[in-house]
Design a protein around this motif. Sequence first.
Motif, PDB file in Angstrom:
ATOM      1  N   TRP A  75      26.827  36.617  49.932  1.00 20.00           N
ATOM      2  CA  TRP A  75      27.599  35.483  50.792  1.00 20.00           C
ATOM      3  C   TRP A  75      27.418  34.044  50.280  1.00 20.00           C
ATOM      4  O   TRP A  75      26.861  33.106  50.941  1.00 20.00           O
ATOM      5  N   HIS A  76      27.626  33.882  48.999  1.00 25.55           N
ATOM      6  CA  HIS A  76      27.868  32.704  48.205  1.00 25.55           C
ATOM      7  C   HIS A  76      28.991  32.979  47.373  1.00 25.55           C
ATOM      8  O   HIS A  76      28.697  33.869  46.275  1.00 25.55           O
ATOM      9  N   ILE A  77      30.041  32.300  47.465  1.00 27.82           N
ATOM     10  CA  ILE A  77      31.181  32.650  46.390  1.00 27.82           C
ATOM     11  C   ILE A  77      30.729  32.928  44.807  1.00 27.82           C
ATOM     12  O   ILE A  77      29.877  32.008  44.433  1.00 27.82           O
ATOM     13  N   HIS A  78      31.505  33.830  44.452  1.00 28.64           N
ATOM     14  CA  HIS A  78      31.059  34.270  42.884  1.00 28.64           C
ATOM     15  C   HIS A  78      32.602  34.760  42.420  1.00 28.64           C
ATOM     16  O   HIS A  78      33.094  35.312  42.994  1.00 28.64           O
ATOM     17  N   PHE A  79      32.505  34.421  40.960  1.00 26.14           N
ATOM     18  CA  PHE A  79      33.841  34.728  40.401  1.00 26.14           C
ATOM     19  C   PHE A  79      33.235  35.816  39.319  1.00 26.14           C
ATOM     20  O   PHE A  79      32.707  35.413  38.577  1.00 26.14           O
ATOM     21  N   HIS A  80      33.654  37.046  39.398  1.00 27.40           N
ATOM     22  CA  HIS A  80      33.491  38.139  38.593  1.00 27.40           C
ATOM     23  C   HIS A  80      34.168  37.981  37.302  1.00 27.40           C
ATOM     24  O   HIS A  80      35.552  37.843  37.406  1.00 27.40           O
ATOM     25  N   LEU A  81      33.579  37.724  35.930  1.00 27.49           N
ATOM     26  CA  LEU A  81      34.335  37.596  34.687  1.00 27.49           C
ATOM     27  C   LEU A  81      33.994  38.968  33.896  1.00 27.49           C
ATOM     28  O   LEU A  81      32.710  39.315  33.831  1.00 27.49           O
ATOM     29  N   LEU A  82      34.982  39.818  34.134  1.00 25.73           N
ATOM     30  CA  LEU A  82      34.935  41.269  33.643  1.00 25.73           C
ATOM     31  C   LEU A  82      35.894  41.412  32.143  1.00 25.73           C
ATOM     32  O   LEU A  82      36.905  40.815  32.188  1.00 25.73           O
ATOM     33  N   GLY A  83      35.209  41.895  31.345  1.00 25.86           N
ATOM     34  CA  GLY A  83      35.883  42.171  30.040  1.00 25.86           C
ATOM     35  C   GLY A  83      35.106  43.220  29.051  1.00 25.86           C
ATOM     36  O   GLY A  83      34.271  43.407  29.216  1.00 25.86           O
ATOM     37  N   GLY A  84      35.776  43.521  27.874  1.00 19.59           N
ATOM     38  CA  GLY A  84      35.090  44.360  27.072  1.00 19.59           C
ATOM     39  C   GLY A  84      35.649  45.746  26.900  1.00 19.59           C
ATOM     40  O   GLY A  84      35.083  46.691  26.172  1.00 19.59           O
ATOM     41  N   ARG A  85      36.420  46.128  27.794  1.00 17.77           N
ATOM     42  CA  ARG A  85      37.086  47.395  27.939  1.00 17.77           C
ATOM     43  C   ARG A  85      38.295  47.118  28.552  1.00 17.77           C
ATOM     44  O   ARG A  85      38.625  46.058  29.052  1.00 17.77           O
ATOM     45  N   ASN A  86      39.381  48.243  28.515  1.00 18.17           N
ATOM     46  CA  ASN A  86      40.346  48.232  29.387  1.00 18.17           C
ATOM     47  C   ASN A  86      40.055  48.247  30.568  1.00 18.17           C
ATOM     48  O   ASN A  86      39.345  49.034  31.359  1.00 18.17           O
ATOM     49  N   LEU A  87      40.926  47.237  31.405  1.00 17.93           N
ATOM     50  CA  LEU A  87      40.606  47.339  32.870  1.00 17.93           C
ATOM     51  C   LEU A  87      41.864  47.833  33.617  1.00 17.93           C
ATOM     52  O   LEU A  87      42.925  47.211  33.303  1.00 17.93           O
ATOM     53  N   GLY A  88      41.676  48.778  34.488  1.00 15.89           N
ATOM     54  CA  GLY A  88      42.744  49.312  35.175  1.00 15.89           C
ATOM     55  C   GLY A  88      43.388  48.431  36.095  1.00 15.89           C
ATOM     56  O   GLY A  88      42.618  47.475  36.725  1.00 15.89           O
ATOM     57  N   TRP A  89      44.554  48.610  36.409  1.00 11.02           N
ATOM     58  CA  TRP A  89      45.279  47.821  37.694  1.00 11.02           C
ATOM     59  C   TRP A  89      46.419  48.674  38.358  1.00 11.02           C
ATOM     60  O   TRP A  89      46.833  49.517  37.731  1.00 11.02           O
ATOM     61  N   PRO A  90      46.274  48.962  39.561  1.00  8.93           N
ATOM     62  CA  PRO A  90      45.573  48.152  40.486  1.00  8.93           C
ATOM     63  C   PRO A  90      44.126  48.387  40.499  1.00  8.93           C
ATOM     64  O   PRO A  90      43.711  49.611  40.382  1.00  8.93           O
ATOM     65  N   PRO A  91      43.145  47.518  41.030  1.00 10.30           N
ATOM     66  CA  PRO A  91      41.731  47.740  40.978  1.00 10.30           C
ATOM     67  C   PRO A  91      41.389  48.756  42.662  1.00 10.30           C
ATOM     68  O   PRO A  91      42.517  48.789  43.137  1.00 10.30           O
ATOM     69  N   GLY A  92      40.518  49.338  42.557  1.00 10.73           N
ATOM     70  CA  GLY A  92      40.167  50.339  43.473  1.00 10.73           C
ATOM     71  C   GLY A  92      39.973  49.528  44.964  1.00 10.73           C
ATOM     72  O   GLY A  92      39.941  48.231  44.973  1.00 10.73           O
TER      73      GLY A  92
END
Length: 114
Positions: free
Chosen positions: A97-114
């Motif tokens: 409960w403290h805002i955080h932005f996930h930076l994700l990469g280095g693999r193919n990222l599916g969309w839509p997310p689960g």
Amino acid sequence: MTDCIFCKIANKEIGKLVYEDDTVVAFDDLNPQAPVHVLVIPKKHIARISDIRDGEDANLVGHIMVVAGKIAAERGIADDGYRVVANCNEGAGQSVWHIHFHLLGGRNLGWPPG
Ligand code: AMP
């Protein structure tokens, strides 16, 4: 907030930062979901995305996006592509409960997310 784990990380009481400036810090996620999984957070305690207010907070979030882009470039994922995502409230998967932005990469990222 004394009992907030991300405030403790931002204050350098625990953990290890990979980036710091006057208003923002970043650190590697404890449970990475991709080869690059960094959390970018404001030093200011804001509990959830819906608590972000216009003005100072909005500038802060814009700055977080710039920082995320710089870290993506440093980690070599900018050209292939990366994702910046934030979960708001339990139904979206928020667990800290403290805002955080996930930076994700280095693999193919599916969309839509689960
Ligand atoms: P969310 O579920 O969107 O709130 O994301 C919380 C994220 O924080 C998860 O990806 C956790 O793995 C991560 N996390 C929790 N505690 C720590 C910690 N002490 N250091 C680094 N990452 C953490």
